[in-house]
Design an enzyme around this catalytic site. Structure first.
Site, PDB file in Angstrom:
ATOM      1  N   ARG A  81       1.393 -13.477   3.419  1.00 32.89           N
ATOM      2  CA  ARG A  81       0.576 -13.204   4.601  1.00 32.89           C
ATOM      3  C   ARG A  81      -0.732 -13.991   4.561  1.00 32.89           C
ATOM      4  NH1 ARG A  81       0.031  -6.831   4.421  1.00 32.89           N
ATOM      5  NH2 ARG A  81      -0.226  -7.386   2.227  1.00 32.89           N
ATOM      6  N   THR A 135      -7.395  -1.015   6.618  1.00 38.53           N
ATOM      7  CA  THR A 135      -8.758  -1.528   6.734  1.00 38.53           C
ATOM      8  C   THR A 135      -9.102  -1.690   8.209  1.00 38.53           C
ATOM      9  OG1 THR A 135      -8.539  -2.729   4.661  1.00 38.53           O
ATOM     10  CG2 THR A 135     -10.312  -3.410   6.133  1.00 38.53           C
ATOM     11  N   VAL A 191       0.824  -1.200   0.000  1.00 38.30           N
ATOM     12  CA  VAL A 191       0.000   0.000   0.000  1.00 38.30           C
ATOM     13  C   VAL A 191       0.863   1.257   0.000  1.00 38.30           C
ATOM     14  CG1 VAL A 191      -1.708   1.332   1.300  1.00 38.30           C
ATOM     15  CG2 VAL A 191      -1.888  -1.158   1.182  1.00 38.30           C
ATOM     16  N   CYS A 237      -6.309  -9.343   3.206  1.00 46.50           N
ATOM     17  CA  CYS A 237      -7.593  -8.637   3.126  1.00 46.50           C
ATOM     18  C   CYS A 237      -8.814  -9.543   3.242  1.00 46.50           C
ATOM     19  CB  CYS A 237      -7.658  -7.839   1.817  1.00 46.50           C
ATOM     20  SG  CYS A 237      -6.458  -6.495   1.722  1.00 46.50           S
ATOM     21  N   ASP A 274       9.496   3.461   7.244  1.00 50.52           N
ATOM     22  CA  ASP A 274       9.216   2.096   7.674  1.00 50.52           C
ATOM     23  C   ASP A 274      10.176   1.733   8.796  1.00 50.52           C
ATOM     24  OD1 ASP A 274       7.598  -0.409   6.091  1.00 50.52           O
ATOM     25  OD2 ASP A 274       9.092  -0.995   7.574  1.00 50.52           O
TER      26      ASP A 274
END
Length: 426
Positions: free
Chosen positions: A333, A122, A18, A262, A37
């Protein structure tokens, strides 16, 4: 555009699928952009022109005006902070806001009156204003909604999909009030060529994001349940779906493993918030149970076919091709292929894992599985094609079968081969 601040200095926190494309896009649009980061090795790789996720080219990294850092002190002079932080779930399938809280705590000391904080993660409705906002205010000593401005613009990244890149997808934007929304639009509009959609409130935008993936999860669960039924009836699910697809309004969903950060995670954010309000979701959680159990179903079907061919699972060697959560990307992931490997080991099967896209050390550290760099020809009693990487598609069923012994079972989970070429398909 009203509300545009030519001197806007932006920090993008979290340089994964993202944050990194967004940071580069903002820099191309002329914004003073810092990509931040906490992973020092990741930052070092980016500075050398390498994106370990494989989503951004070396040329893009070497020519960008964006700066990269893992030093929190570099956040001090920013006026806008965009958080692209992972929002995973716990082992109990509850929202884990720990990484997001940590990011808020990191930027809070550097906030000044008038600074804008935008979430891209999210979350369930209310997190931006009721969780992150108060935390930012408490840690900074500033007044929420006055000194600190809040916005929310959910990401719509699809790893491994160059066609649906950041600039080509409509961007939902929202903010605490109209003036702040104008400012959020001024930041994103120069980047998003497809345009932005102004939501009426932050909670509306949060809710919209979480149901985008929940809807897809339920639709996949439905066709997965079709697959569970048709396997008992001796029918080929993909052929049934193809026939049904001749109807003009039949939706083209296919059965499969539902992993990634997601689709397999977001529904739990919505159900968590619903249960806080005293409502226990039924359809959503039923769909989750079906999708979470597909790895077990795959192994059960494979073992049954092996036994039919007089292959003893406890003496068998099985090759699993693919480990990432989807084809042609490096993201491991929440991959449900891990469920297949775990279930196979419960049957005492010897398993070889091969994936040309995945990082072997990352798999070893996160899941405890070792990778096989080059599968051995003529070795395996069964082969599971778990991910439709282009390398596997190009090999074709004949070449893949050559990796197995005579009579080996070929299970094509992704349906990349014809039903005459594979012994099993979902």
């Amino acid at each position: 555009m009203a509300g545009q601040t030519p001197g806007e200095k932006i920090a993008v926190l979290g340089l994964g699928y993202v944050g990194l494309p967004l940071a580069l896009g903002l820099a191309r649009a002329g914004f003073d952009t810092l990509g931040f980061d906490t992973d020092a090795a990741h930052i070092a790789a980016l500075l050398e022109g390498h994106d370990r996720a494989g989503e951004v080219s070396e040329q893009s990294l070497r020519t960008t005006a964006a700066r990269f850092s893992d030093d929190p002190a570099d956040l001090a002079d920013r006026s806008t902070y965009i958080l692209g932080i992972p929002t995973p779930i716990t082992a109990a399938k509850a929202p884990d806001l720990g990484p997001l809280r940590a990011a808020c705590g990191m930027i809070a000391p550097y906030l000044a009156p008038g600074d804008l904080v935008i979430l891209e993660s999210t979350v369930y409705p209310g997190v931006t204003e009721e969780v992150c906002g108060p935390l930012l205010a408490d840690e900074s000593g500033l007044r929420l909604f006055d000194d600190i401005r809040l916005g929310y613009s959910p990401e719509r990244v699809n790893p491994g999909d160059a066609e649906h890149a950041l600039e080509s997808l409509i961007k939902v934007i929202s903010a605490q009030d109209g003036a702040t929304l104008d400012r959020v639009e001024a930041i994103y509009a120069p980047v998003i060529k497809a345009g932005v959609h102004r939501a009426s409130s932050i909670k509306t935008a949060e809710a919209a994001k979480v149901i985008e993936n929940t809807q897809r999860d339920i639709n996949i669960a439905l066709v997965n349940e079709f697959s569970l039924i048709f396997s008992r009836l001796g029918l080929d699910t993909l052929e049934v779906l193809e026939v049904a697809g001749t109807k003009w309004n039949f939706l083209p969903f296919r059965p499969g493993l539902v992993g990634g950060h997601c689709i397999g995670v977001d529904p739990y954010y919505l159900t968590y918030r619903a249960e806080q309000e005293g409502y226990h979701p039924e359809v959503i959680l039923a769909g989750r149970r079906i999708n979470d159990n597909m790895g077990r179903h795959v192994v059960q079907e494979l073992v049954k076919r092996m036994l039919e061919r007089k292959i003893n699972p406890s003496m068998a060697r099985v090759l699993v091709m693919g480990f990432t959560f989807k084809e042609n990307c490096t993201d491991i992931r929440n991959t449900r292929v891990a469920d297949i490997l775990t279930e196979l080991r419960d049957y005492s099967v010897t398993v070889d894992l091969h994936d040309p896209w995945a990082d072997a050390e990352a798999i070893r550290q996160e899941y405890g599985f070792d990778m096989t760099a080059t599968p051995e020809t003529g070795t395996y009693d069964a082969i599971i094609v778990a991910v439709a990487h282009h390398q596997f598609v190009e090999m074709g069923a004949k070449e893949i079968r050559a990796l197995g012994r005579p009579g080996a079972v070929l299970f094509d989970i992704k349906g990349i081969f014809d039903k005459t070429e594979a012994d099993l398909r979902l």
